[in-house]
Structure formats: structure tokens, C-alpha cells
Design a protein around this motif. Structure first.
Motif, mmCIF file in Angstrom:
data_model
loop_
_atom_site.group_PDB
_atom_site.id
_atom_site.type_symbol
_atom_site.label_atom_id
_atom_site.label_comp_id
_atom_site.label_asym_id
_atom_site.label_seq_id
_atom_site.Cartn_x
_atom_site.Cartn_y
_atom_site.Cartn_z
ATOM 1 N N TRP A 110 -45.588 -16.615 -24.068
ATOM 2 C CA TRP A 110 -46.686 -16.402 -25.017
ATOM 3 C C TRP A 110 -47.663 -17.549 -24.845
ATOM 4 C CZ3 TRP A 110 -47.964 -19.004 -29.835
ATOM 5 C CH2 TRP A 110 -48.883 -18.303 -30.633
ATOM 6 N N ASN A 131 -49.136 -12.167 -24.190
ATOM 7 C CA ASN A 131 -47.730 -12.007 -23.849
ATOM 8 C C ASN A 131 -47.580 -11.537 -22.413
ATOM 9 O OD1 ASN A 131 -46.120 -12.178 -26.617
ATOM 10 N ND2 ASN A 131 -47.988 -11.014 -27.004
ATOM 11 N N GLY A 149 -52.657 -14.417 -29.190
ATOM 12 C CA GLY A 149 -51.790 -14.908 -28.128
ATOM 13 C C GLY A 149 -51.515 -13.839 -27.075
#
Length: 210
Positions: free
Chosen positions: A136, A147, A145
Motif C-alpha cells: 500500500w 494497492n 492509497g
């Protein structure tokens, strides 16, 4: 007062201040007794010791030096250190945290994790996934964020069988998730660079909606 007439409050994406709250020791602040760091394995942890390192690049190809990365992974037996993991037949390792946080070096943009190579875990359909590490990423210019996943270059057969990698339509894009193994004396290093944005989609790292 007419709320609709009020100006919108200014906002800011993740930047250098994020280290003060999440990795204060790197920013020069001794706030917590227990700092979450980049070392996941203790002396008694079972598994092959490895180092993960790389840089995160923005759309201009510049290394981002304010990046904060978190990783989580299974242990060497392929089990997560979480009570929700249904793989109860696999052994837990109390010496392995399975989660880490690292800020990129403020000068070079290089990030690093000292961990162990994870085992294979079961996917949703019961098929085995290839050994992988979840990442992340937060930094300037990133509102939410990002991923992604890291797979290992020396696990070609397992990678070919992985349902997540197989769901990526273009093979050239799958390669953006493969960390390259290097040997530095006794240290095994997997280099994993992350490209947040690129005009050539074949070079931009694949990110997932989680």
C-alpha cells in the motif's frame, strides 16, 4: 448563512507530514515506545531471509522521496498472522509480524524491507496463489492509497498458476508486478520499482481496487 456560498476548504494529498504521524522516527521525532518499522522477521523466524528494496517513480520518471509504503504478507508456511485467516491447518509463527511500514529515504527515494519469503496461500476458489507480498503506497499527489502486489522472479511456475496475475489481460503488464532477484554476497535482494504513472501502460505498475 448559506452554506452553498462558502468556499471549499483547501485539501492536501499525502506529503512529508505523513511521516510525523506514521513513521515519526524517520522524521526525527521519538513519539512512540514501539515504532512500526521495516523489519518483519526476528532471529527465530522460520523461512528464507530476503530484502525487498526499490524506488517509486512519478509520471516524470522522478523518484518520489516522500513515499510511505506498508506491506503485509503470509509467513513461510503460507499463513497470515490474523485470526480471520481460515488456513488453520498451516502453522503460525509467533516470531513473524507479517506487516511492516517503511518510508523512502529522503535523499535517494529508496525504500527497504527485511523479511522472509512468503509461502503460497489459498485463493478464493481454493486454488493456490503464487508467493506474493501486498503493498500500500501513499505520497504527494495520491488522494487514495494505491494497492499492488509483488511477485518473485524465481517463482515462474507458481506465477503462471496464480489467479490474480492471470486476471491481468496483458502479459507485459503482469511483468510490472515481478520483483527481480539479486544476490549481494550472502544477502538475497528482490528489486521492486513502482511506477505510479507512465505514458506507456506497459511500464506503469498494475494497481488493484481493494
Amino acid at each position: 448563512m448559506n452554506i452553498a456560498s462558502l468556499p471549499e476548504t483547501a485539501s492536501q494529498t499525502g506529503g512529508p507530514y505523513v511521516h510525523i504521524g506514521l513513521a515519526p522516527q524517520q522524521a526525527g521525532f521519538e513519539i512512540f515506545d514501539n515504532n512500526f518499522g521495516h523489519v518483519l522477521a526476528r532471529p527465530g523466524t522460520v523461512g528464507e531471509r530476503i530484502t525487498i528494496e526499490g524506488q517509486v517513480f512519478d509520471g516524470s520518471g522522478t523518484p518520489m522521496r516522500d513515499v510511505l509504503i506498508e506491506i503485509w504478507q503470509a509467513n513461510a508456511a503460507g499463513r497470515y498472522a490474523h485470526p480471520a485467516d481460515p488456513q488453520t491447518g498451516k502453522a503460525l509463527d509467533d516470531t513473524f509480524r507479517g506487516w511492516g511500514r517503511s518510508g523512502a529515504d529522503f535523499d535517494t527515494g529508496l525504500y527497504r524491507f527485511d523479511t522472509i519469503k512468503p509461502g503460497r496461500v489459498a485463493g478464493r476458489s481454493g486454488s493456490l496463489q503464487a508467493p506474493h507480498i501486498n503493498l500500500w503506497i501513499v505520497a504527494r499527489g495520491i488522494n487514495l492509497g494505491l494497492n499492488t502486489r509483488l511477485y518473485f522472479s524465481d517463482e515462474a511456475q507458481a506465477n503462471a498458476e496464480d489467479p490474480v496475475l492471470g486476471s491481468i489481460e496483458w502479459e507485459v503488464r503482469r511483468k510490472t508486478l515481478i520483483a527481480q532477484r539479486q544476490q549481494r554476497g550472502a544477502e538475497t535482494v528482490y528489486r521492486f520499482d513502482i511506477v505510479v504513472q507512465h505514458h506507456d501502460m506497459a511500464k506503469e505498475t498494475v494497481f488493484f481496487e481493494v
